[in-house]
Scaffold this motif. Structure first.
Motif, mmCIF file in Angstrom:
data_model
loop_
_atom_site.group_PDB
_atom_site.id
_atom_site.type_symbol
_atom_site.label_atom_id
_atom_site.label_comp_id
_atom_site.label_asym_id
_atom_site.label_seq_id
_atom_site.Cartn_x
_atom_site.Cartn_y
_atom_site.Cartn_z
ATOM 1 N N SER A 193 0.780 -1.073 -0.163
ATOM 2 C CA SER A 193 -0.073 0.259 -0.340
ATOM 3 C C SER A 193 0.863 1.578 -0.349
ATOM 4 O O SER A 193 2.018 1.429 1.033
ATOM 5 C CB SER A 193 -0.677 -0.015 1.200
ATOM 6 N N ASN B 95 -2.056 3.659 -3.018
ATOM 7 C CA ASN B 95 -2.890 2.865 -4.142
ATOM 8 C C ASN B 95 -1.638 1.152 -3.877
ATOM 9 O O ASN B 95 -0.936 1.063 -2.801
ATOM 10 C CB ASN B 95 -2.039 3.520 -5.020
ATOM 11 N N GLU B 96 -2.574 0.312 -4.289
ATOM 12 C CA GLU B 96 -1.905 -1.380 -4.132
ATOM 13 C C GLU B 96 -1.163 -1.289 -5.178
ATOM 14 O O GLU B 96 -1.967 -1.457 -6.098
ATOM 15 C CB GLU B 96 -2.764 -2.202 -3.768
ATOM 16 N N ALA C 226 0.044 2.269 -10.422
ATOM 17 C CA ALA C 226 -1.442 2.207 -10.249
ATOM 18 C C ALA C 226 -1.935 1.620 -11.009
ATOM 19 O O ALA C 226 -2.164 2.853 -11.576
ATOM 20 C CB ALA C 226 -1.496 3.476 -9.218
ATOM 21 N N SER D 42 -1.741 -4.816 -10.205
ATOM 22 C CA SER D 42 -1.957 -3.899 -8.922
ATOM 23 C C SER D 42 -3.270 -3.099 -8.890
ATOM 24 O O SER D 42 -4.003 -3.063 -9.901
ATOM 25 C CB SER D 42 -0.556 -1.992 -9.679
ATOM 26 N N ALA E 118 -6.904 2.993 -9.926
ATOM 27 C CA ALA E 118 -6.329 4.228 -9.872
ATOM 28 C C ALA E 118 -7.120 5.130 -10.060
ATOM 29 O O ALA E 118 -7.909 5.053 -11.045
ATOM 30 C CB ALA E 118 -4.829 4.737 -10.447
ATOM 31 N N GLN F 178 -4.236 8.510 -12.455
ATOM 32 C CA GLN F 178 -2.971 9.764 -11.698
ATOM 33 C C GLN F 178 -2.417 10.398 -13.599
ATOM 34 O O GLN F 178 -2.376 10.323 -14.480
ATOM 35 C CB GLN F 178 -2.084 8.017 -11.810
ATOM 36 N N THR G 209 4.191 7.732 -6.531
ATOM 37 C CA THR G 209 4.117 6.778 -5.992
ATOM 38 C C THR G 209 5.282 6.066 -5.858
ATOM 39 O O THR G 209 6.064 5.248 -4.987
ATOM 40 C CB THR G 209 2.324 6.037 -6.861
#
Length: 279
Positions: free
Chosen positions: A11, A15-16, A61, A66, A69, A73, A81
């Motif tokens: 994380s 974002n993951e 992201a 992933s 987003a 972005q 990130t």
């Protein structure tokens, strides 16, 4: 083959992010892909560096494995990130390797990474000062229309195999199959459209608020060949890539390749990283 590698999710900056690490060493080499590509772009390069460095390849992201987003972005968001990724995994010493649009991301991120940043390798980076970007909006709109059609056609994987056969020739079968599952899909191409729009916005932003010039060693690799679609502006782009390289005292070299240098000349990319590592 690298596609068997286990990754992990972090994380970062809201974002993951999916990350794959390999190799070992005191220095981390972090890879930043160009628009439309994720971690798999570097599959031919990563194995060439595992004996000298820890390598980190990831999906931005919204791309690949992933998380999504929201909202789309900007380049500065992607840079933030990337900085968070490096602070989490490589806080002591890092070399950034970036292709195409990824050059904009790492240049913006570099402002926040000293003194841990040990070097940059910029591979056919986007030169925002080139005059062909003075009125790039029509080209960006045309590119978006092409991607919108591809997005619709991507519902058929056999058809996408035909449309992306050049990637099938450049990349190993396992890598290409992963690209078909992750990048050349309706969702993947939707995100590529977002990234192209981010580049269009970044051209203006970088011209009005350019990143600080990096103080670390820089290697700039330019492609010496262009496909039919890229040939019109190829010489101009190379000229302005070189101008940027000269402004930062970069080591500049040509690659006997079209734009996807990491696939066509992975040994040259790895050699550039090894020089920055001092070996």
């Amino acid at each position: 083959m690298m596609r068997n590698m286990a990754g992990k999710r972090l994380s970062l900056h809201g974002n993951e992010i999916y990350v794959e690490e390999s190799g070992s060493g005191d220095t981390a080499v972090v890879f930043e892909s160009g628009a439309g590509a994720g971690r798999t772009l570097w599959d031919a390069v990563v194995p060439l560096l595992g004996d000298v460095a820890t390598t980190v390849a990831y999906d931005r992201a919204g791309r690949g494995r992933s998380g999504r987003a929201e909202p789309p972005q900007r380049i500065d968001d992607m840079a933030d990130t990337l900085v968070a990724l490096i602070e989490a995994l490589a806080p002591n010493r890092v070399i950034l390797v970036a292709h195409s649009m990824g050059g904009l991301i790492v240049r913006r991120a570099a402002d926040k990474l000293a003194p841990s940043l040990a070097g940059l390798v910029l591979i056919d980076p986007t030169p925002e000062t080139a005059p062909n970007y003075d009125d790039w909006a029509p080209t960006a709109r045309k590119t978006d229309r092409i991607l919108a059609v591809q997005q619709f056609l991507a519902r058929s994987r056999p058809l996408m195999r035909v449309l992306t056969r050049s990637y099938g020739r450049m990349f190993a079968p396992a890598t290409y199959d992963t690209m078909l599952r992750e990048d050349f899909t309706p969702a993947g191409l939707t995100h590529t459209r977002h990234e192209i729009r981010a580049v269009a916005s970044a051209i203006t932003e970088f011209r009005s608020r350019p990143p600080e010039l990096p103080t670390c060693d820089v290697t700039l690799i330019t492609s010496s060949r262009a496909n039919r679609l890229q040939s019109r502006n190829h010489d101009i782009i190379r000229e302005y890539q070189r101008r940027y390289g000269e402004s930062v005292g970069a080591h500049i070299e040509d690659a006997d390749s079209e734009h996807i240098v990491p696939a066509e000349r992975p040994e040259q990319v790895a050699a550039a990283v090894r020089r920055l590592l001092g070996g």
